[in-house]
Motif scaffolding. Sequence first.
Motif, PDB file in Angstrom:
ATOM      1  N   THR A 120       0.848  -1.186   0.000  1.00 35.33           N
ATOM      2  CA  THR A 120       0.000   0.000   0.000  1.00 35.33           C
ATOM      3  C   THR A 120       0.886   1.238   0.000  1.00 35.33           C
ATOM      4  OG1 THR A 120      -1.661  -1.206   1.302  1.00 35.33           O
ATOM      5  CG2 THR A 120      -1.883   1.198   1.176  1.00 35.33           C
ATOM      6  N   PRO A 121       0.941   1.996  -1.095  1.00 33.64           N
ATOM      7  CA  PRO A 121       1.860   3.145  -1.181  1.00 33.64           C
ATOM      8  C   PRO A 121       1.753   4.122  -0.020  1.00 33.64           C
ATOM      9  CG  PRO A 121       0.963   2.666  -3.341  1.00 33.64           C
ATOM     10  CD  PRO A 121       0.237   1.766  -2.385  1.00 33.64           C
ATOM     11  N   ALA A 122       0.539   4.459   0.417  1.00 35.69           N
ATOM     12  CA  ALA A 122       0.385   5.427   1.508  1.00 35.69           C
ATOM     13  C   ALA A 122       0.996   4.899   2.797  1.00 35.69           C
ATOM     14  CB  ALA A 122      -1.087   5.761   1.716  1.00 35.69           C
ATOM     15  N   LEU A 123       0.845   3.609   3.055  1.00 32.84           N
ATOM     16  CA  LEU A 123       1.396   3.016   4.278  1.00 32.84           C
ATOM     17  C   LEU A 123       2.911   2.884   4.176  1.00 32.84           C
ATOM     18  CD1 LEU A 123      -1.298   0.271   5.001  1.00 32.84           C
ATOM     19  CD2 LEU A 123      -1.054   2.511   6.094  1.00 32.84           C
ATOM     20  N   ARG A 124       3.409   2.511   3.006  1.00 34.77           N
ATOM     21  CA  ARG A 124       4.862   2.429   2.824  1.00 34.77           C
ATOM     22  C   ARG A 124       5.504   3.793   3.006  1.00 34.77           C
ATOM     23  NH1 ARG A 124       6.694  -0.717  -2.527  1.00 34.77           N
ATOM     24  NH2 ARG A 124       8.620   0.330  -1.930  1.00 34.77           N
ATOM     25  N   ASP A 125       4.886   4.814   2.446  1.00 37.22           N
ATOM     26  CA  ASP A 125       5.429   6.164   2.566  1.00 37.22           C
ATOM     27  C   ASP A 125       5.448   6.623   4.020  1.00 37.22           C
ATOM     28  OD1 ASP A 125       5.776   6.274  -0.145  1.00 37.22           O
ATOM     29  OD2 ASP A 125       4.017   7.527  -0.537  1.00 37.22           O
ATOM     30  N   TYR A 126       4.400   6.294   4.757  1.00 39.18           N
ATOM     31  CA  TYR A 126       4.348   6.726   6.163  1.00 39.18           C
ATOM     32  C   TYR A 126       5.381   5.968   6.990  1.00 39.18           C
ATOM     33  CZ  TYR A 126       2.601   8.589  10.498  1.00 39.18           C
ATOM     34  OH  TYR A 126       2.508   9.256  11.704  1.00 39.18           O
ATOM     35  N   SER A 127       5.531   4.687   6.715  1.00 36.68           N
ATOM     36  CA  SER A 127       6.550   3.913   7.418  1.00 36.68           C
ATOM     37  C   SER A 127       7.939   4.504   7.169  1.00 36.68           C
ATOM     38  CB  SER A 127       6.518   2.454   6.952  1.00 36.68           C
ATOM     39  OG  SER A 127       7.529   1.704   7.586  1.00 36.68           O
TER      40      SER A 127
END
Length: 206
Positions: A120-127
């Motif tokens: 999930t791009p949004a979750l990867r970016d936040y991580s």
Amino acid sequence: MTTPTMGRRERKNARTRQALSEAAAQLFLAKGYDQVSVKEIADAVDVSVPTVFKHVPDGKEALMFDDGVERHASLLAAVHDRPPGQSVMGALREFMSGRGPFVEDPAPELRARTELIMNTPALRDYSRKLWIRCEADLAAAIAAELGRPADDVTARAAARYVLEIPEFAGSRPDPRAALTAVFDLLEHGLPPSVLAAEDDSPSASG
């Protein structure tokens, strides 16, 4: 040193944050991140949408993670509290091998959460954002262990490279092998190229 006791309000806030995180994880895993609204998460915990944003100003992606305090503390402890004789990079390699996509034979729940985050791009970016927040302090810790100034550029570069590993290597088909390859590079540098080795061989020189 004693840990400060949380007051009633802090305990209530912590329980609400935990409930929101659990509801969000269940909904994301069941329906997919993009198919779940903030209102749906709020309704699952019986709170208002403004209450959700009060606990996670960064948005619903933050609900899949803690506030980053444990991550930051554990990262620095890996450097400062490593066993005698272990290098800084060796300690960071060991630390990273126990995180997220690099865990060997993870439990089904951890595997599902990790796959959701990495896909999930949004979750990867936040991580990645949570990791990069640790950069300045990790660089200072590395510099201190090497006896260099706190603003040493090589320590800062090493910290940046290490903190990019979860996002970069975690998305590879074999994350643990990628982790090993990147840390081998950081610890030992690039190996000689095959062409260079052939050029230096006796037969190549005639």
